[in-house]
Design an enzyme around this catalytic site. Structure first.
Site, mmCIF file in Angstrom:
data_model
loop_
_atom_site.group_PDB
_atom_site.id
_atom_site.type_symbol
_atom_site.label_atom_id
_atom_site.label_comp_id
_atom_site.label_asym_id
_atom_site.label_seq_id
_atom_site.Cartn_x
_atom_site.Cartn_y
_atom_site.Cartn_z
ATOM 1 C CE LYS A 191 -4.847 3.758 -6.344
ATOM 2 N NZ LYS A 191 -5.689 2.606 -6.172
ATOM 3 C CD GLU A 200 -28.185 19.617 -4.665
ATOM 4 O OE1 GLU A 200 -29.134 19.933 -3.939
ATOM 5 O OE2 GLU A 200 -27.593 20.437 -5.391
ATOM 6 C CD GLU A 221 -7.105 2.400 -9.157
ATOM 7 O OE1 GLU A 221 -7.941 2.679 -8.292
ATOM 8 O OE2 GLU A 221 -6.047 1.803 -8.885
ATOM 9 C CB CYS A 257 -3.346 2.630 -1.504
ATOM 10 S SG CYS A 257 -3.427 0.970 -0.832
ATOM 11 C CB CYS A 262 -0.918 -0.033 1.219
ATOM 12 S SG CYS A 262 -1.967 1.406 1.351
ATOM 13 C CG HIS A 286 -28.560 23.699 -4.013
ATOM 14 N ND1 HIS A 286 -28.692 22.861 -5.103
ATOM 15 C CD2 HIS A 286 -28.687 24.969 -4.470
ATOM 16 C CE1 HIS A 286 -28.921 23.601 -6.178
ATOM 17 N NE2 HIS A 286 -28.917 24.877 -5.828
ATOM 18 C CE1 TYR A 326 -6.736 -1.478 -6.900
ATOM 19 C CE2 TYR A 326 -7.676 -3.671 -6.925
ATOM 20 C CZ TYR A 326 -6.780 -2.769 -6.419
ATOM 21 O OH TYR A 326 -5.921 -3.149 -5.420
HETATM 22 P P1 FAD Z 1 1.429 -6.180 1.819
HETATM 23 O O1 FAD Z 1 1.107 -4.759 1.982
HETATM 24 O O2 FAD Z 1 1.813 -6.676 0.473
HETATM 25 O O3 FAD Z 1 2.587 -6.497 2.868
HETATM 26 C C1 FAD Z 1 3.262 -7.710 2.922
HETATM 27 C C2 FAD Z 1 4.689 -7.444 3.334
HETATM 28 O O4 FAD Z 1 5.319 -8.676 3.650
HETATM 29 C C3 FAD Z 1 5.512 -6.827 2.207
HETATM 30 O O5 FAD Z 1 6.111 -5.634 2.663
HETATM 31 C C4 FAD Z 1 6.552 -7.888 1.877
HETATM 32 O O6 FAD Z 1 7.797 -7.341 1.493
HETATM 33 C C5 FAD Z 1 6.653 -8.642 3.199
HETATM 34 N N1 FAD Z 1 7.122 -10.026 3.078
HETATM 35 C C6 FAD Z 1 6.646 -10.987 2.242
HETATM 36 N N2 FAD Z 1 7.274 -12.161 2.468
HETATM 37 C C7 FAD Z 1 8.166 -11.930 3.483
HETATM 38 C C8 FAD Z 1 9.080 -12.759 4.188
HETATM 39 N N3 FAD Z 1 9.204 -14.051 3.918
HETATM 40 N N4 FAD Z 1 9.843 -12.190 5.165
HETATM 41 C C9 FAD Z 1 9.730 -10.865 5.469
HETATM 42 N N5 FAD Z 1 8.856 -10.051 4.852
HETATM 43 C C10 FAD Z 1 8.074 -10.576 3.867
HETATM 44 N N6 FAD Z 1 -6.058 -1.153 -1.539
HETATM 45 C C11 FAD Z 1 -6.930 -0.193 -1.138
HETATM 46 O O7 FAD Z 1 -7.596 -0.355 -0.131
HETATM 47 N N7 FAD Z 1 -7.070 0.971 -1.882
HETATM 48 C C12 FAD Z 1 -6.348 1.214 -2.998
HETATM 49 O O8 FAD Z 1 -6.498 2.267 -3.622
HETATM 50 C C13 FAD Z 1 -5.410 0.231 -3.412
HETATM 51 N N8 FAD Z 1 -4.645 0.444 -4.508
HETATM 52 C C14 FAD Z 1 -3.718 -0.495 -4.869
HETATM 53 C C15 FAD Z 1 -2.934 -0.248 -5.994
HETATM 54 C C16 FAD Z 1 -2.005 -1.175 -6.395
HETATM 55 C C17 FAD Z 1 -1.158 -0.890 -7.606
HETATM 56 C C18 FAD Z 1 -1.835 -2.381 -5.651
HETATM 57 C C19 FAD Z 1 -0.825 -3.400 -6.071
HETATM 58 C C20 FAD Z 1 -2.605 -2.637 -4.534
HETATM 59 C C21 FAD Z 1 -3.562 -1.695 -4.129
HETATM 60 N N9 FAD Z 1 -4.383 -1.907 -3.015
HETATM 61 C C22 FAD Z 1 -5.296 -0.963 -2.642
HETATM 62 C C23 FAD Z 1 -4.318 -3.176 -2.255
HETATM 63 C C24 FAD Z 1 -3.515 -3.014 -0.956
HETATM 64 O O9 FAD Z 1 -2.255 -2.459 -1.268
HETATM 65 C C25 FAD Z 1 -3.359 -4.379 -0.288
HETATM 66 O O10 FAD Z 1 -4.634 -4.944 -0.068
HETATM 67 C C26 FAD Z 1 -2.637 -4.271 1.048
HETATM 68 O O11 FAD Z 1 -1.371 -3.676 0.882
HETATM 69 C C27 FAD Z 1 -2.487 -5.668 1.664
HETATM 70 O O12 FAD Z 1 -1.714 -5.584 2.831
HETATM 71 P P2 FAD Z 1 -0.915 -6.847 3.363
HETATM 72 O O13 FAD Z 1 -0.300 -6.399 4.655
HETATM 73 O O14 FAD Z 1 -1.759 -8.043 3.333
HETATM 74 O O15 FAD Z 1 0.232 -7.108 2.277
#
Ligand code: FAD
Length: 461
Positions: A62, A451, A192, A59, A54, A446, A188
């Site tokens: 983006k 609205e 986007e 997010c 994110c 308004h 999406y």
């Molecule tokens: P992540 O945020 O992916 O975090 C996982 C972390 O684990 C990463 O930092 C990774 O490096 C780490 N990791 C993985 N394996 C290991 C390991 N073995 N050891 C140590 N670290 C590790 N959501 C919204 O709500 N609104 C939006 O507008 C939106 N826009 C998006 C736009 C794009 C281009 C993308 C790709 C996603 C978007 N999302 C959006 C989705 C949102 O980013 C994800 O749903 C959210 O980040 C999920 O969080 P998470 O913690 O599950 O995973």
């Protein structure tokens, strides 16, 4: 899978940590901070960047790029309001430099937040050795509970020339704005980025193999978005597949399924994401995944191994940041607050930051028809006041789907400027059980676009 509630877990322990979190994205950071605040000894491992997808490649960057892209239209519209702007010039390198600066500021804040909560940070890759033991870049660490929050990663199909494409991860770091861009996908992220690059001045083609993008959203809303995106100059080709990609003198040559060819400078594949579970040692610890690789959990986010939990994109439910945050809170409460907690997935509001933007909460017209005997649909389509002097032909579209038996509003959908800001408020009303009569008896603000949501009196069908 029944929930095997382990009880409050802050007793003296033979393990180094009460909770070890793998992945410092939205899900992992929230779970670890809350758990530490509840008194647990917590550590978190992150092998790429604090804040996860994110903050770094999702997010946040983006939306910053989307803001940048929108200026082009604002400059044009300003002329109708009496402004002379000259010839605005866009500098991609400056934007990316400023975006990177902001993200590195956010990374520092995440570091501070974790640190101040007492969470030990391992800037390292972690994997499971067994149900209580981890390998953290060669260091052996033990924990009473383990939380898998490793998120997802872009998925690109294998085909001749697939090595020439980029994903959203790389787009955020391109050295220059592509003159011509082809975007493949129908979710999406594809829509986007099509709008972002188009707004910045790239010549954009969007290719999708289905007959209409954004599957799962209200069909009429999706059709209205196609119209608006095409009006802004995006070439959208549905029912089209890429057969192969080759390098050519002018850039990259795409051959389509029907033999037609397209030249481009950049090809962005936004064809889905996969859970990041490779090399995690899930099998060694006995954690079961579904056939797509997503970690299987019960309603309390407990995996097949009772002391190992999983949340966020890696479980493949609603892949959005607010959902990851809510799941993180739920696990912290379950483990360290004597409160087994689930996350309610009803009425999740969501937005697509296209140009114009889309936001929605509740059921689409199609879902409502399939599940309710008698529904009424209210729609409105109009030109916003601010577009009139500008001569901007963009239309705003709004829709309410109502259960005629109870008068409950089942779905609210919008295409237009600030759709996310407007639908967020309606989501609160709908969670409180708002009926169409509540909407009708609410006075409008308004003049505003919002609205219209309280003045749609006559059903369209
Ligand atoms: P992540 O945020 O992916 O975090 C996982 C972390 O684990 C990463 O930092 C990774 O490096 C780490 N990791 C993985 N394996 C290991 C390991 N073995 N050891 C140590 N670290 C590790 N959501 C919204 O709500 N609104 C939006 O507008 C939106 N826009 C998006 C736009 C794009 C281009 C993308 C790709 C996603 C978007 N999302 C959006 C989705 C949102 O980013 C994800 O749903 C959210 O980040 C999920 O969080 P998470 O913690 O599950 O995973």
């Amino acid at each position: 899978m029944p929930h095997n509630y382990p009880g409050r877990q802050l007793a003296v322990s033979k393990y180094q940590y009460d909770l070890f979190v793998i992945g410092a994205g939205s899900a992992g950071v929230r779970a670890s901070r809350m758990s530490a605040q509840y008194g647990a000894r917590v550590a978190i491992a992150e092998d790429l960047y604090l804040g996860g997808t994110c903050v770094n490649v999702g997010c946040v960057p983006k939306k910053l790029l989307m803001y940048a892209a929108h200026f082009e239209e604002l400059f044009r519209d300003a002329v109708g309001f009496g402004w002379s702007i000259g010839n605005p010039v866009f500098d991609w390198v400056e934007l990316i430099k400023n975006k990177d600066k902001e993200i590195s500021r956010l990374n520092t804040i995440y570091n501070k937040l974790l640190d101040q909560s007492g969470v030990q940070i391992f800037p390292a890759r972690a994997s499971l050795i067994d149900a209580h033991t981890l390998n953290v870049d060669g260091e052996i660490v033990t924990a009473r509970n383990i939380l898998i929050a490793t998120g997802g990663w872009p998925w690109v199909p294998q085909f001749p020339g697939c090595e020439h494409v980029i994903t959203s991860n790389e787009l955020f770091h391109l050295k220059q704005l592509p003159k011509r861009a082809v975007i493949v996908g129908g979710g999406y992220i594809a829509t986007e980025f099509a709008c972002i690059l188009n707004g910045m001045g790239s010549e954009v083609k969007l290719i999708y193999r289905g007959d209409l993008f954004l599957r799962g959203f209200d069909r009429e809303l999706r059709e209205q978005l196609v119209e608006e995106m095409m009006k802004k100059g995006i070439d959208i080709q549905f029912n089209t597949e890429v057969a192969r990609i080759d390098r050519c003198e002018g850039g990259l040559l795409i051959e389509l399924g029907d033999g037609k060819q397209i030249e481009s400078d950049c090809i962005l594949y936004a064809t889905g994401r996969q859970p990041r579970v490779e090399g995690l040692g899930l099998a060694a610890a006995g954690v079961i995944c579904d056939p797509f690789g997503y970690v299987e959990v019960n309603d309390y986010f407990q995996t097949s191994v009772p002391n190992i939990y999983a949340i966020g994109d890696v479980i493949g439910r609603v892949e959005l940041t607010p959902m990851a945050l809510a799941q993180g809170m739920a696990v912290a409460k379950t483990l360290f607050q004597d409160t087994p907690s689930q996350v309610d997935t009803a009425l999740v509001p969501t937005a697509i930051f296209t140009q114009p933007s889309v936001a929605t909460v509740g059921l689409s017209e199609e879902e409502a028809r399939a599940n309710y005997a008698d529904i009424a649909v209210f729609t409105t389509k109009f030109t916003q006041l601010k577009h009139t002097l500008a001569g901007n032909t963009e239309k705003t579209f709004m829709k309410l789907v109502v259960d005629k038996t109870t008068d409950r509003v089942l779905g609210a959908h919008m295409l237009g400027p600030d759709a996310a800001e407007i639908i967020q408020g309606l989501a609160v009303a709908m969670r409180a059980g708002a009926t169409k009569a509540h909407f009708d008896s609410t006075l409008g603000i308004h003049p505003s676009a919002a609205e219209e949501f309280v003045t749609m009196r006559t059903a369209t069908r």
